[in-house]
Design an enzyme around this catalytic site. Structure first.
Site, PDB file in Angstrom:
ATOM      1  N   LYS A 206      -6.696 -53.468  11.995  1.00 54.02           N
ATOM      2  CA  LYS A 206      -6.602 -52.769  13.420  1.00 54.02           C
ATOM      3  C   LYS A 206      -5.665 -53.662  14.128  1.00 54.02           C
ATOM      4  CE  LYS A 206      -8.647 -50.560  17.343  1.00 54.02           C
ATOM      5  NZ  LYS A 206     -10.045 -50.210  17.964  1.00 54.02           N
ATOM      6  N   LYS A 261      -4.315 -49.111  11.163  1.00 50.63           N
ATOM      7  CA  LYS A 261      -4.140 -48.552  12.495  1.00 50.63           C
ATOM      8  C   LYS A 261      -3.206 -49.603  13.563  1.00 50.63           C
ATOM      9  CE  LYS A 261      -6.765 -47.309  16.605  1.00 50.63           C
ATOM     10  NZ  LYS A 261      -8.237 -47.700  17.326  1.00 50.63           N
TER      11      LYS A 261
HETATM   12  C1  PBG Z   1     -11.972 -48.585  20.220  1.00 53.19           C
HETATM   13  C2  PBG Z   1     -10.899 -47.910  19.705  1.00 53.19           C
HETATM   14  C3  PBG Z   1      -9.666 -47.704  20.264  1.00 53.19           C
HETATM   15  C4  PBG Z   1      -8.878 -46.663  19.570  1.00 53.19           C
HETATM   16  C5  PBG Z   1      -9.611 -46.291  18.761  1.00 53.19           C
HETATM   17  N1  PBG Z   1     -10.903 -46.772  18.905  1.00 53.19           N
HETATM   18  C6  PBG Z   1      -8.746 -48.389  21.316  1.00 53.19           C
HETATM   19  C7  PBG Z   1      -8.952 -49.725  21.381  1.00 53.19           C
HETATM   20  O1  PBG Z   1      -9.173 -50.405  20.462  1.00 53.19           O
HETATM   21  O2  PBG Z   1      -8.419 -50.302  22.513  1.00 53.19           O
HETATM   22  C8  PBG Z   1      -7.443 -46.275  19.665  1.00 53.19           C
HETATM   23  C9  PBG Z   1      -7.242 -44.960  19.233  1.00 53.19           C
HETATM   24  C10 PBG Z   1      -6.031 -44.248  19.890  1.00 53.19           C
HETATM   25  O3  PBG Z   1      -4.988 -44.918  20.598  1.00 53.19           O
HETATM   26  O4  PBG Z   1      -5.654 -43.091  19.656  1.00 53.19           O
HETATM   27  N2  PBG Z   1     -12.009 -49.577  19.750  1.00 53.19           N
END
Ligand code: PBG
Length: 337
Positions: A206, A261
Site C-alpha cells: 500500500k 494499492k
Molecule cells: C484506510 C484505508 C484507506 C483506503 C482504504 N483503507 C485510506 C488511507 O489509507 O488513507 C483507501 C481507499 C480508496 O482511496 O479508495 N487505511
C-alpha cells in the site's frame, strides 16, 4: 496480386494478426483475459445518518448508506454475482478519539453493519479493514507516540479490532494499516479465538498516495489528517523491490490473499507480485481513480466503456480480482453483454 513482397524472405505477410481481430466471434475466441462479476469486490461506506443515503462530492455515484440501504444494495450485488463487499464505516466526529477507542466497541457501526448484512445475505463475503483511521481524531491508522505512529502498540489494537469484526461475522480481515508484523499477530489472535476460518487479505503493498483523497472525504478523515501524511508507514511510490519484501513477509505471516494499492498507476507492481508469488492477488482501484474516470465520463470526455477496459487491465496485469467502486455498474454491464 499487386502487393510487392516487402522482405526478401517471402510473400507479403502470411502472418496477419488482424485476421483474429476481424470479427466479434473470433475476438472473443482468442481473448486471453475475461472479466466476470466474480472478479469484483464492492467497497461501500456505511453511516448512521438520517437519510437513506448521502452523496459523496468527490465520488459521484457512490454514497454513504445507512444499514437498511446497505442491506438492499448488498442484495443487488449478490444478485449480480459479486462475491464480496468491503464495508467502511463513517464514524461521527464525536466518536473519534486520539486512540480510536470506538474501533474496539463490539457495537460500533461497522460491527452492526456486518452483522445485519450477514443476517440478510449470508451467502456474500464481507471484508473489513483492520486500521484505526475511521476512528482516530487525527486520521492516522494507528496510535501516535512522540509524533510517530507506534507500530507494536497499534498492532495489539488491530488484533482486538480484527477479533470483534470476526465476531460480528466478517469473513475477510484486511489489514490496511501497513504496520510491521500485523498479519502474523492477527492470524494468531483469530486462530486462538476459534476464527481459524476467517481469511486475511493483507493490503501488503500500500503506497502513500494522493489517490486516496476522495475516500478520506467520504470518511471525513481528510480534514482530521489535515496537512499530515502517511509516509512514515505507507510505502514510497518510488519503490518496487520493497513491495516484494512486503508481500513475502505477509505471506510468511499467514496472509491468504494479498493486495496492491492503488491500482492503475501500479500495474507493474501487480505483475511482479503475481509472477513472483503466484498467490491470490488483488488490486484496489481506489477512490481517486474512480473520481478521475467518473469525472471525465460525466463531462463526456471519456466514454463509459473505459470502466470495463480499466478493470480488464487489472486482470491482464495479474489480478485475481479487483476492489472497485464501479463493481455494480461493471457487473450490470457484463450481464448486459
Ligand atoms: C484506510 C484505508 C484507506 C483506503 C482504504 N483503507 C485510506 C488511507 O489509507 O488513507 C483507501 C481507499 C480508496 O482511496 O479508495 N487505511
Amino acid at each position: 496480386m499487386t502487393a510487392k513482397p516487402f522482405t526478401s524472405l517471402g510473400a507479403y505477410p502470411r502472418i496477419r494478426l488482424r485476421r483474429n481481430r476481424r470479427d466479434e466471434w473470433s475476438r472473443r475466441l482468442v481473448a486471453e483475459t475475461v472479466l466476470t462479476a466474480a472478479d469484483l469486490i464492492w467497497p461501500i461506506f456505511v453511516t448512521d445518518g438520517a437519510a437513506g443515503r448521502e452523496d459523496i462530492a468527490s465520488m459521484p455515484g457512490a454514497s454513504r448508506l445507512t444499514i437498511p440501504a446497505l442491506i438492499d444494495e448488498t442484495g443487488r450485488a449478490a444478485a449480480l454475482g459479486i462475491p464480496a463487499i468491503a464495508i467502511f464505516p463513517v464514524v461521527p466526529p464525536a466518536l473519534k478519539s486520539a486512540e480510536g477507542d470506538e474501533a474496539l466497541n463490539p457495537e460500533n457501526l461497522v460491527c452492526r453493519a456486518v452483522a445485519a448484512v450477514k443476517r440478510a445475505h449470508p451467502g456474500i463475503g464481507i471484508l473489513c479493514d483492520a486500521a484505526l483511521d475511521p476512528f482516530t481524531a487525527h486520521g492516522h491508522d494507528g496510535v501516535i507516540r512522540d509524533g510517530y505512529v507506534a507500530n507494536d502498540e497499534t498492532v495489539e489494537i488491530l488484533c482486538r479490532q480484527s477479533l470483534i469484526q470476526a465476531q460480528a461475522g466478517c469473513d475477510i480481515i484486511a489489514p490496511s494499516d501497513m504496520m510491521d508484523g500485523r498479519v502474523g499477530l492477527i492470524r494468531d489472535t483469530l486462530d486462538a479465538a476459534g476464527f481459524g476460518h476467517v481469511r486475511i487479505m493483507s493490503y501488503a503493498v500500500k503506497y502513500a498516495s494522493g489517490f486516496y483523497d476522495p475516500f478520506r472525504d467520504a470518511l471525513g478523515s481528510k480534514s482530521s489528517l489535515g496537512r499530515s501524511d502517511k509516509r512514515s508507514y505507507q510505502m514510497d511510490y518510488a519503490n518496487s523491490e520493497e513491495a516484494l519484501r512486503e508481500v513475502a513477509l505477509d505471506l510468511a505471516e499467514g496472509a491468504d490473499m494479498v493486495m496492491v494499492k492503488p491500482g492503475m498507476p501500479y500495474l507493474d507492481i501487480l505483475r511482479r507480485v503475481k509472477d513472483r508469488f503466484a498467490v491470490p492477488t488483488f488490486a484496489y482501484q481506489v477512490s481517486g481513480e474512480y473520481a478521475m474516470l467518473k469525472g471525465a465520463i460525466a463531462r463526456g470526455w471519456l466514454d463509459d466503456r473505459v470502466i470495463i477496459e480499466s478493470l480488464t487491465g487489472f486482470k491482464r496485469a495479474g489480478a485475481d480480482g479487483v476492489l472497485t467502486y464501479f463493481a455494480i455498474e461493471a457487473a450490470e454491464r457484463l450481464k448486459a453483454g
